[in-house]
Write an enzyme that holds these catalytic residues in place. Sequence first.
Site, PDB file in Angstrom:
ATOM      1  N   HIS A  92       0.838  -1.200   0.000  1.00 24.73           N
ATOM      2  CA  HIS A  92       0.000   0.000   0.000  1.00 24.73           C
ATOM      3  C   HIS A  92       0.873   1.250   0.000  1.00 24.73           C
ATOM      4  O   HIS A  92       1.925   1.297   0.653  1.00 24.73           O
ATOM      5  CB  HIS A  92      -0.884   0.050   1.237  1.00 24.73           C
ATOM      6  CG  HIS A  92      -1.974  -0.960   1.240  1.00 24.73           C
ATOM      7  ND1 HIS A  92      -2.914  -1.019   2.220  1.00 24.73           N
ATOM      8  CD2 HIS A  92      -2.284  -1.963   0.373  1.00 24.73           C
ATOM      9  CE1 HIS A  92      -3.761  -1.996   1.963  1.00 24.73           C
ATOM     10  NE2 HIS A  92      -3.383  -2.595   0.859  1.00 24.73           N
ATOM     11  N   HIS A 121      -2.721   0.688   8.786  1.00 29.40           N
ATOM     12  CA  HIS A 121      -3.798   0.505   7.819  1.00 29.40           C
ATOM     13  C   HIS A 121      -5.135   0.749   8.508  1.00 29.40           C
ATOM     14  O   HIS A 121      -5.308   0.394   9.669  1.00 29.40           O
ATOM     15  CB  HIS A 121      -3.735  -0.934   7.281  1.00 29.40           C
ATOM     16  CG  HIS A 121      -4.874  -1.301   6.398  1.00 29.40           C
ATOM     17  ND1 HIS A 121      -5.055  -0.740   5.159  1.00 29.40           N
ATOM     18  CD2 HIS A 121      -5.905  -2.158   6.568  1.00 29.40           C
ATOM     19  CE1 HIS A 121      -6.142  -1.257   4.601  1.00 29.40           C
ATOM     20  NE2 HIS A 121      -6.674  -2.123   5.448  1.00 29.40           N
ATOM     21  N   ASP A 131      -5.196   3.738   1.333  1.00 30.33           N
ATOM     22  CA  ASP A 131      -6.398   3.025   1.751  1.00 30.33           C
ATOM     23  C   ASP A 131      -7.639   3.725   1.200  1.00 30.33           C
ATOM     24  O   ASP A 131      -7.849   4.916   1.442  1.00 30.33           O
ATOM     25  CB  ASP A 131      -6.503   2.954   3.276  1.00 30.33           C
ATOM     26  CG  ASP A 131      -5.437   2.062   3.896  1.00 30.33           C
ATOM     27  OD1 ASP A 131      -4.895   1.199   3.182  1.00 30.33           O
ATOM     28  OD2 ASP A 131      -5.160   2.234   5.101  1.00 30.33           O
ATOM     29  N   HIS A 150      -8.886  -5.995  -5.258  1.00 25.04           N
ATOM     30  CA  HIS A 150      -8.656  -7.288  -4.601  1.00 25.04           C
ATOM     31  C   HIS A 150      -9.884  -8.191  -4.671  1.00 25.04           C
ATOM     32  O   HIS A 150     -11.010  -7.725  -4.872  1.00 25.04           O
ATOM     33  CB  HIS A 150      -8.279  -7.063  -3.135  1.00 25.04           C
ATOM     34  CG  HIS A 150      -6.951  -6.411  -2.949  1.00 25.04           C
ATOM     35  ND1 HIS A 150      -5.776  -7.129  -2.850  1.00 25.04           N
ATOM     36  CD2 HIS A 150      -6.602  -5.098  -2.841  1.00 25.04           C
ATOM     37  CE1 HIS A 150      -4.776  -6.288  -2.686  1.00 25.04           C
ATOM     38  NE2 HIS A 150      -5.242  -5.053  -2.683  1.00 25.04           N
ATOM     39  N   ARG A 162      -4.942 -10.206  -5.918  1.00 23.09           N
ATOM     40  CA  ARG A 162      -5.038  -8.999  -6.742  1.00 23.09           C
ATOM     41  C   ARG A 162      -5.693  -9.370  -8.064  1.00 23.09           C
ATOM     42  O   ARG A 162      -5.171 -10.178  -8.813  1.00 23.09           O
ATOM     43  CB  ARG A 162      -3.648  -8.409  -6.934  1.00 23.09           C
ATOM     44  CG  ARG A 162      -3.044  -7.988  -5.599  1.00 23.09           C
ATOM     45  CD  ARG A 162      -1.606  -7.518  -5.715  1.00 23.09           C
ATOM     46  NE  ARG A 162      -1.066  -7.257  -4.386  1.00 23.09           N
ATOM     47  CZ  ARG A 162      -0.043  -6.449  -4.132  1.00 23.09           C
ATOM     48  NH1 ARG A 162       0.579  -5.837  -5.113  1.00 23.09           N
ATOM     49  NH2 ARG A 162       0.357  -6.274  -2.884  1.00 23.09           N
TER      50      ARG A 162
END
Length: 192
Positions: free
Chosen positions: A109, A117, A128, A166, A183
Amino acid sequence: MSRLPTTLALTVAVLAAAGCATRPSHDHGPIALSTDRGQDTAGPVLAAASLTPTQGKDVRGLVLFREMDAQHVMVHARVIGLKPNAEHGFHLHENGQCASPDGHSAGGHFNPGKTAHGPQDAEHHAGDMPNLKADANGVADQKFTIQGVSLSPGPNSIDARSVIVHADPDDFRSQPAGNAGARLACAVVAIQ
């Protein structure tokens, strides 16, 4: 049946909805996209990312970004080929690369602040974003604003970063990535 007309139509529709001008080329070939702001050189900064599937997947789409101010960016994502009636993790990743078959060349990320996160209303990585919510046809069409990022040059710029969709929803608790699974699609963000 080829997906090119569907993808082209999707791209044009999303760009038109975001306020980008479209015009056909003189030779009736591919549609040329224009973000010509005329004399308005202080207009909004715009970026786009065209999602392509990772190996063995069929998720595609377009993500548009519009800088609202130095720390807020509006996002409009239209993604097809998702699991119907499901949520999917959706993040900005650190590397502007989608070369690997599984999307892992995009790295982790985007997190220039080295934070934990989480969701947008709490401590979170700059990358995010809210989960995408697919409808019964496997299509997600969402608009939202993200905080702590910019399209302008600087440490929080998302220009030349990547976008990943995702397989599973982000739980916004598990560290470092929300347990969002495989992914499905990758794209590189590019200023228009």
